[in-house]
Write a protein that holds these residues in place. Structure first.
Motif, PDB file in Angstrom:
ATOM      1  N   PHE A 122      55.149  75.040  51.013  1.00 47.41           N
ATOM      2  CA  PHE A 122      55.232  74.276  52.261  1.00 47.41           C
ATOM      3  C   PHE A 122      54.502  74.990  53.400  1.00 47.41           C
ATOM      4  O   PHE A 122      53.697  74.386  54.124  1.00 47.41           O
ATOM      5  N   LEU A 123      54.752  76.292  53.553  1.00 47.16           N
ATOM      6  CA  LEU A 123      54.121  77.030  54.648  1.00 47.16           C
ATOM      7  C   LEU A 123      52.621  77.213  54.426  1.00 47.16           C
ATOM      8  O   LEU A 123      51.832  77.120  55.375  1.00 47.16           O
ATOM      9  N   LEU A 124      52.214  77.471  53.197  1.00 45.25           N
ATOM     10  CA  LEU A 124      50.788  77.684  52.946  1.00 45.25           C
ATOM     11  C   LEU A 124      49.988  76.392  53.118  1.00 45.25           C
ATOM     12  O   LEU A 124      48.833  76.428  53.555  1.00 45.25           O
ATOM     13  N   ARG A 125      50.572  75.258  52.785  1.00 40.75           N
ATOM     14  CA  ARG A 125      49.878  73.989  53.037  1.00 40.75           C
ATOM     15  C   ARG A 125      49.767  73.716  54.534  1.00 40.75           C
ATOM     16  O   ARG A 125      48.733  73.227  55.011  1.00 40.75           O
ATOM     17  N   LEU A 126      50.817  74.026  55.275  1.00 36.77           N
ATOM     18  CA  LEU A 126      50.730  73.881  56.729  1.00 36.77           C
ATOM     19  C   LEU A 126      49.706  74.843  57.320  1.00 36.77           C
ATOM     20  O   LEU A 126      48.973  74.494  58.254  1.00 36.77           O
ATOM     21  N   GLN A 127      49.652  76.055  56.775  1.00 33.78           N
ATOM     22  CA  GLN A 127      48.700  77.042  57.273  1.00 33.78           C
ATOM     23  C   GLN A 127      47.262  76.589  57.041  1.00 33.78           C
ATOM     24  O   GLN A 127      46.376  76.863  57.862  1.00 33.78           O
ATOM     25  N   ALA A 128      47.010  75.890  55.943  1.00 30.16           N
ATOM     26  CA  ALA A 128      45.658  75.409  55.667  1.00 30.16           C
ATOM     27  C   ALA A 128      45.222  74.348  56.677  1.00 30.16           C
ATOM     28  O   ALA A 128      44.043  74.263  57.034  1.00 30.16           O
ATOM     29  N   LYS A 154      53.904  81.095  36.792  1.00 34.13           N
ATOM     30  CA  LYS A 154      53.677  79.810  36.123  1.00 34.13           C
ATOM     31  C   LYS A 154      54.837  78.831  36.305  1.00 34.13           C
ATOM     32  O   LYS A 154      54.907  77.821  35.604  1.00 34.13           O
ATOM     33  N   ALA A 155      55.728  79.117  37.224  1.00 32.16           N
ATOM     34  CA  ALA A 155      56.826  78.183  37.493  1.00 32.16           C
ATOM     35  C   ALA A 155      56.335  77.078  38.420  1.00 32.16           C
ATOM     36  O   ALA A 155      55.494  77.318  39.295  1.00 32.16           O
ATOM     37  N   PRO A 156      56.810  75.852  38.265  1.00 33.90           N
ATOM     38  CA  PRO A 156      56.383  74.769  39.166  1.00 33.90           C
ATOM     39  C   PRO A 156      56.853  75.020  40.590  1.00 33.90           C
ATOM     40  O   PRO A 156      57.716  75.863  40.856  1.00 33.90           O
ATOM     41  N   GLU A 157      56.281  74.272  41.505  1.00 35.53           N
ATOM     42  CA  GLU A 157      56.556  74.513  42.924  1.00 35.53           C
ATOM     43  C   GLU A 157      58.006  74.250  43.281  1.00 35.53           C
ATOM     44  O   GLU A 157      58.588  74.955  44.110  1.00 35.53           O
ATOM     45  N   LYS A 158      58.621  73.264  42.659  1.00 35.98           N
ATOM     46  CA  LYS A 158      59.997  72.908  42.980  1.00 35.98           C
ATOM     47  C   LYS A 158      61.010  73.613  42.092  1.00 35.98           C
ATOM     48  O   LYS A 158      62.168  73.210  42.027  1.00 35.98           O
ATOM     49  N   ALA A 159      60.591  74.680  41.419  1.00 38.50           N
ATOM     50  CA  ALA A 159      61.514  75.393  40.536  1.00 38.50           C
ATOM     51  C   ALA A 159      62.524  76.224  41.312  1.00 38.50           C
ATOM     52  O   ALA A 159      63.629  76.469  40.825  1.00 38.50           O
ATOM     53  N   SER A 160      62.164  76.682  42.501  1.00 37.93           N
ATOM     54  CA  SER A 160      63.072  77.505  43.298  1.00 37.93           C
ATOM     55  C   SER A 160      62.804  77.253  44.770  1.00 37.93           C
ATOM     56  O   SER A 160      61.755  76.716  45.160  1.00 37.93           O
ATOM     57  N   ILE A 161      63.761  77.665  45.590  1.00 37.85           N
ATOM     58  CA  ILE A 161      63.596  77.524  47.039  1.00 37.85           C
ATOM     59  C   ILE A 161      62.472  78.430  47.528  1.00 37.85           C
ATOM     60  O   ILE A 161      61.738  78.073  48.459  1.00 37.85           O
TER      61      ILE A 161
END
Length: 540
Positions: free
Chosen positions: A352-358, A338-345
């Motif tokens: 980033f990679l999963l959006r590119l993969q889509a 439940k942590a936001p996307e920009k909470a950690s590297i």
């Protein structure tokens, strides 16, 4: 002439067009069965062909590398997730009689309960452990359940790279297989074994499920749970928390493997997860160690080698296989749930990679293939140098007089230490029985301040671990075995300068002075004593 709003044809039919006769979609392998999964565009498989394709990938990775010898004990690191669950089921099927080419190693399973680091109550953790035990009992493998709190009872020897046997070649692997088969036939001829085709893993499946008697029988000590919660609460960023959790988990699994005689550890890292790990490692400054972090084998720990047999499977293939063949798994909330996307590297790179993969389906495979080209070759002169205190990789870093940013950081750490005391300063160790051991005490003539102890720990870390330790304000909450090993390493002398130093007297040897030589067995006792003392200071 065209008119605005005029209808020139019938409306387009809703839904996909009906298939034309003779052009129905078929399985790309058998050309006969109806496909049930589509892995990539144009790669549609029926149920049986997909199962054969999935199993072949797993067997091909093991057969191509030939690192696991017949009769060898292998520990399966199971987290309850989809990839590790699929790995355990692949091993289970490979040991069955129905398998064409059966696996010949002896497996065991370990599960690490990380609920305390994620803030779970013992009631929720006990419910999860009940599901874990029910699944492990169905496998028939020896299994070990440990809690993350047990890192506060680990010995300092966990952080030492034990002697490693030379990696076998193809010839030695064939010799080992022939010797194993001959031994099996000999046992059958003497009436000891069951059949000439039986394997140790198969004989293990026929026996009742065994469990380590020291495994979890109740809640861990409350002081250890409180110390673990205090440790993770003190870390500032989620990135440092995830790296610290992975480090402690690795140390605990390594200790279980060594304690029970396992020489290999299998992890369920998939192709997608390794691609994310590769990009995350680059962002965290672990470029020098990516070949060990993402390769098939990781030999940094010496006698225990970590292997990743699921590295050819994508998360999509794993999800399809677990769904079609009812592979059980256990959902456990992670530290980044439940942590936001920009909470950690880690989360940022994953998104980033999963959006590119889509959008570009070859993204993950391209990044993964890049990791296969990395070579495990440290710089000249660093093959047998000191290792990082946390990740146990070689300190392949620049020296303090370097003009790089890391060299400047190393120089700053060295300047943080207090100057050398005058010659007339007493050399009585500050950790003697008269003074009493302290948690931040480093034996020798150097003062025992907190800044000095932190500098001594930081200088034994690689660049990435130093960056992560910046988010840890105080090193006091760290497990005692880390602080004790840092203390022992600071006492050791370099072999190159040992012969140029004046030998200490017998009294210094017995008193454990800073310039005294200490036998290896005494060093182990000192490490355990320091670890016990740090435990006493933490939990009292």
């Amino acid at each position: 002439m065209c008119q605005v709003g005029e209808d020139y044809g019938d409306a387009a039919p809703e839904g996909p067009p009906p298939p034309r006769p003779g052009h129905e979609l078929k399985c790309v392998k058998c050309k006969d069965g109806l496909p049930v999964v589509v892995i990539r565009a144009g790669d549609a498989f029926c149920r049986d062909c997909f199962r054969a394709f999935y199993i072949h990938k797993f067997r091909a990775v093991l057969g191509k590398n030939r690192l696991i010898f017949p009769g060898e004990k292998v520990l399966l690191a199971w987290s309850g997730g989809p990839s590790s669950s699929s790995m355990v089921w692949q091993v289970l099927e490979g040991l069955s009689r129905d398998s064409a080419k059966r696996l010949r190693f002896v497996p065991g399973v370990v599960y690490v309960d990380e609920g305390a680091a994620c803030g779970q109550s013992w009631k929720d953790r006990a419910r999860t452990l009940a599901d874990v035990k029910s699944i492990l009992q169905t496998t028939g493998f020896p299994w070990h359940i440990v809690t993350l709190e047990e890192v506060f009872a680990l010995p300092p020897s966990v952080l030492r790279c034990s002697a490693q046997e030379p990696v076998g070649t193809i010839g030695t692997y064939k010799v080992a297989v022939d010797s194993f088969l001959q031994q099996q036939h000999t046992l059958v001829a003497e009436g000891v074994g069951g059949s000439p085709n039986s394997t140790p893993g198969e004989e293990q499946l026929s026996q009742p499920c065994t469990q380590d008697p020291q495994d979890l029988a109740g809640p861990p000590p409350a002081d250890q749970t409180e110390a673990l919660s205090r440790l993770f609460d003190s870390v500032k960023t989620l990135t440092a928390k995830e790296e610290l959790l992975q480090t402690l988990r690795t140390h605990l699994i390594l200790h279980v493997a060594r304690a029970h005689g396992y020489s290999k550890v299998m992890t369920g890292d998939s192709c997608t997860r390794l691609a994310i790990k590769l990009m995350t490692g680059l962002a965290l400054g672990r470029g020098a160690f990516l070949a060990w972090d993402t390769g098939f084998s990781d030999e940094r720990h010496g006698s225990v080698v970590v292997v990743r047999p699921m590295r050819e499977h994508t998360l999509k293939e794993v999800a399809f296989y677990n769904r079609l063949f009812a592979v059980p798994s256990v959902f456990t909330p992670a530290i980044d749930t439940k942590a936001p996307e920009k909470a950690s590297i880690h989360r940022l790179m994953e998104g980033f990679l999963l959006r590119l993969q889509a959008q570009f389906p070859s993204t993950v495979s391209t990044v993964y293939r890049t990791s296969e080209k990395l070579v495990k070759a440290p710089r000249d002169g660093c093959a047998s140098g000191p290792r990082c205190l946390l990740c146990m990789c070689l300190l392949d870093v620049d020296t303090a007089d370097s003009a790089t940013a890391f060299g400047a950081q190393t120089q700053d750490c060295s300047q943080m230490q207090s100057p050398t005391p005058p010659a007339e300063a007493p050399t009585v160790p500050c950790c003697s029985t008269e003074v009493g051991r302290a948690q931040n005490c480093f034996r020798g003539t150097r003062p025992c301040g907190r800044e000095d102890s932190r500098a001594c720990v930081i200088e034994q870390l690689c660049y990435s671990c130093r960056v992560n330790m910046k988010d840890v304000p105080s090193l006091d909450p760290l497990p005692p075995y880390i602080l004790a090993e840092a203390q022992l390493r600071s006492q050791r002398r370099s072999p190159e300068i040992q012969e140029y130093l004046v030998e200490s007297s017998d009294d210094d040897v017995h008193t454990g002075g800073s310039g005294a030589w200490v036998p290896p067995e005494q060093e182990g006792k000192d490490g355990q004593a320091a670890c016990d003392c740090i435990n006493k200071n933490i939990f009292n």
